[in-house]
Design an enzyme around this catalytic site. Structure first.
Site, mmCIF file in Angstrom:
data_model
loop_
_atom_site.group_PDB
_atom_site.id
_atom_site.type_symbol
_atom_site.label_atom_id
_atom_site.label_comp_id
_atom_site.label_asym_id
_atom_site.label_seq_id
_atom_site.Cartn_x
_atom_site.Cartn_y
_atom_site.Cartn_z
ATOM 1 N N ASP A 73 0.854 -1.190 0.000
ATOM 2 C CA ASP A 73 0.000 0.000 0.000
ATOM 3 C C ASP A 73 0.888 1.238 0.000
ATOM 4 O OD1 ASP A 73 0.909 -0.288 2.641
ATOM 5 O OD2 ASP A 73 -0.949 -1.315 3.192
ATOM 6 N N ASP A 75 1.392 4.858 1.654
ATOM 7 C CA ASP A 75 0.997 5.743 2.750
ATOM 8 C C ASP A 75 1.602 7.124 2.538
ATOM 9 O OD1 ASP A 75 -0.326 3.625 3.923
ATOM 10 O OD2 ASP A 75 1.404 3.027 5.129
ATOM 11 N N ASP A 152 10.030 2.956 13.464
ATOM 12 C CA ASP A 152 10.808 1.878 14.064
ATOM 13 C C ASP A 152 12.201 1.712 13.458
ATOM 14 O OD1 ASP A 152 9.550 0.948 11.769
ATOM 15 O OD2 ASP A 152 8.624 -0.798 12.708
HETATM 16 P P1 ATP Z 1 4.200 -3.564 5.258
HETATM 17 O O1 ATP Z 1 4.818 -3.691 3.918
HETATM 18 O O2 ATP Z 1 4.136 -4.824 5.973
HETATM 19 O O3 ATP Z 1 2.912 -2.789 5.271
HETATM 20 P P2 ATP Z 1 5.164 -1.227 6.571
HETATM 21 O O4 ATP Z 1 6.555 -0.775 6.925
HETATM 22 O O5 ATP Z 1 4.434 -0.384 5.585
HETATM 23 O O6 ATP Z 1 5.267 -2.705 6.100
HETATM 24 P P3 ATP Z 1 3.010 -0.678 8.353
HETATM 25 O O7 ATP Z 1 2.548 -1.457 9.524
HETATM 26 O O8 ATP Z 1 2.125 -0.507 7.181
HETATM 27 O O9 ATP Z 1 4.375 -1.349 7.910
HETATM 28 O O10 ATP Z 1 3.455 0.730 8.920
HETATM 29 C C1 ATP Z 1 3.775 1.845 8.103
HETATM 30 C C2 ATP Z 1 4.951 2.617 8.709
HETATM 31 O O11 ATP Z 1 4.603 3.087 10.004
HETATM 32 C C3 ATP Z 1 6.216 1.792 8.904
HETATM 33 O O12 ATP Z 1 7.008 1.757 7.743
HETATM 34 C C4 ATP Z 1 6.882 2.516 10.047
HETATM 35 O O13 ATP Z 1 7.561 3.653 9.588
HETATM 36 C C5 ATP Z 1 5.705 2.990 10.889
HETATM 37 N N1 ATP Z 1 5.370 2.004 11.941
HETATM 38 C C6 ATP Z 1 4.462 1.017 11.884
HETATM 39 N N2 ATP Z 1 4.409 0.325 13.027
HETATM 40 C C7 ATP Z 1 5.308 0.886 13.837
HETATM 41 C C8 ATP Z 1 5.727 0.631 15.174
HETATM 42 N N3 ATP Z 1 5.202 -0.369 15.870
HETATM 43 N N4 ATP Z 1 6.677 1.446 15.702
HETATM 44 C C9 ATP Z 1 7.195 2.470 14.989
HETATM 45 N N5 ATP Z 1 6.861 2.752 13.743
HETATM 46 C C10 ATP Z 1 5.931 1.982 13.162
HETATM 47 MG MG MG Z 2 2.355 -0.677 5.026
#
Ligand code: ATP
Ligand code: MG
Length: 450
Positions: A73, A75, A152
């Site tokens: 996705d 963001d 994170d």
């Molecule tokens: P995916 O491809 O699995 O969606 P993602 O990195 O996009 O991986 P998301 O859970 O969609 O993960 O979260 C979007 C963003 O928000 C992450 O890239 C990170 O920067 C931040 N984020 C998400 N969860 C956390 C957390 N628990 N602590 C700190 N930052 C977080």
């Molecule tokens: Mg994501």
């Protein structure tokens, strides 16, 4: 407070950019092309930009594009407040209690837009944190720098600026992308303590992105599995679903084992490994082909060995096979749901898939009906997996393979055949019983383990 935090992160051995001087990587020096970005995300970015706000792609999508993966996705991060975002988009819905987010809806496609927020450290004393250091609130607006350092991992904190197509890097994420490294922002121990779900996120990213972890981040990861006890089963379940859909389940499970996390999540028996490995190779392949994987099936595979062990135990205490199976399934699923909030419908499916393993032994008129059972396919797949691994069910699996692909008449013939064999066995057993007044062995006809 913020100063303290920045000082703390610059104390780590790996270099971190000064908060006020982000590294700007111009378009000519990175690989993200607009053609790889979703059209809807671009529309939202441009609209925000034209209205005078700052707008960036951020997080997983920037990371994935730079590493050559397809983002799940897109963001967006912005300095526009939720109400300002809503004023710009007719198709906008504000959601979230903990933190207000804007969802811009394009049919089924949802673009998430979040206002920059700050790290809890910047919230006033006593706000946003429990006394153990865990984040309980996450709802304070901040600058883009604040927004970057509260994330994170460094590879998750890169911003793609729609104003000039550059990448903005406050934390050294670009270097990590080049080195294919996973490194926590700030002090890893503290950040894991703040939100223990990051332990699972680390493992998921390592497996999914096929990157390595830096020693500073790995050291606490090795030692902090107990923190998962503090995470709610509902949140853990959400993380598990992400792992199930990652397409890298096999390596994720191996890493969960390496970091002692697996038993915090699943009722897991070491005997499960072979069965699970066989299932996960298939599951990952399916995800890579764009197909879905049934979480109920995966749970059934994971729980099958603990259930079997429980059945053996109950049978050894003299319980009949059928009751032992029913009770064991119920017991193990209950234990499992104490760790992960598995929805009721899914619990029911897991139960059915496991119960089918028992029903497969009863070959008779009901076998026709079993083929129509909504969980037949999943149950049958589990049976085939069991046959592929060490369980002595090859003959049964072969029979079902034939029965499954046979015409109605051929099936009838197979059933008559099985009827004759079972009757012959019964007769000889009755004769033996009469002669010796011998008790029927526990692991007999209907047992899962004959
Ligand atoms: P995916 O491809 O699995 O969606 P993602 O990195 O996009 O991986 P998301 O859970 O969609 O993960 O979260 C979007 C963003 O928000 C992450 O890239 C990170 O920067 C931040 N984020 C998400 N969860 C956390 C957390 N628990 N602590 C700190 N930052 C977080
Ligand atoms: Mg994501």
């Amino acid at each position: 407070m913020l100063k303290n935090f920045v000082t703390a992160i610059t104390k780590t051995k790996t270099p971190v950019k000064n908060k006020l001087e982000p590294l700007i990587i111009p378009r000519a020096e990175h690989t993200i092309s607009r053609s790889a970005i979703s059209r809807n995300a671009l529309k939202v970015l441009y609209r925000l930009h034209e209205a005078g706000f700052n707008a960036y792609l951020v997080g997983g999508c920037v990371r994935d594009l730079l590493l050559g993966h397809t983002p799940k996705d897109f963001d967006i991060g912005t300095n526009a407040r939720p109400e300002e975002i809503r004023n710009l988009f007719k198709n906008c819905r504000l959601i979230g209690k903990r933190f207000r987010l804007a969802h811009i809806l394009f049919g089924h496609d949802v673009i998430e837009v979040a206002t920059f927020r700050t790290h809890h450290e910047n919230a006033q004393e006593g706000q946003g944190k429990s006394h153990q250091g865990m984040i309980v609130r996450d709802n304070v607006y901040g600058t883009i720098e604040d927004d970057a350092i509260r994330r994170d991992f460094r590879i998750n904190a890169l911003y793609y600026n729609i104003a000039d197509y550059s990448i903005v890097d406050f934390v050294g994420g670009m270097q990590d992308i080049k080195e294919k490294a996973l490194h926590m922002i700030g002090d890893p121990t503290k950040r894991f303590l703040e939100d223990p779900v990051r332990l699972l996120r680390a493992v998921r990213f390592l497996a999914k992105l096929n990157i390595h972890i830096t020693p500073e981040t790995e050291e606490p990861l090795m030692k902090l599995s107990h923190l998962l006890d503090q995470v709610s089963p509902a949140r853990l379940y959400q993380e598990i679903l992400k792992i199930f859909q990652s397409g890298a389940m096999l390596s994720t499970m191996n890493l969960l084992q390496k970091y002692h996390l697996i038993s915090k999540l699943f009722i897991y028996s070491n005997a499960s490994k072979t069965l699970l490995n066989a299932a996960l190779v298939n599951a990952d392949q399916r995800v890579r082909e764009g197909k879905t994987v049934s979480p109920a099936f995966l749970f059934a595979v994971i729980l099958w060995k603990p259930i079997s062990e429980q059945v053996i135990h109950l049978e050894s205490e003299g319980m009949s096979a059928y009751i032992a199976v029913e009770k064991s399934i119920q017991h193990i699923i209950k234990q499992q749901t104490e760790r992960l909030t598995i929805p009721r419908v899914m619990q029911f499916s897991i139960r059915e898939i496991c119960l089918l393993q028992h029903r497969f032994y009863r070959r008779g008129r009901e076998s026709h009906l079993l083929l129509e059972h909504p969980r037949f396919r999943a149950g049958y797949d589990l049976l085939l997996l069991r046959a592929q691994t060490e369980e002595p069910v090859q003959e049964l699996a072969e029979w079902w393979k034939q029965f499954h692909s046979a015409t109605y008449d051929q099936r009838e013939k197979m059933l008559k055949e099985i009827h004759r064999t079972v009757n012959a066995k019964k007769k000889s057993r009755r004769r033996r019983k009469k002669r010796k007044n011998h008790r029927i062995p526990i692991n007999s006809n209907n047992s899962l383990f004959k």
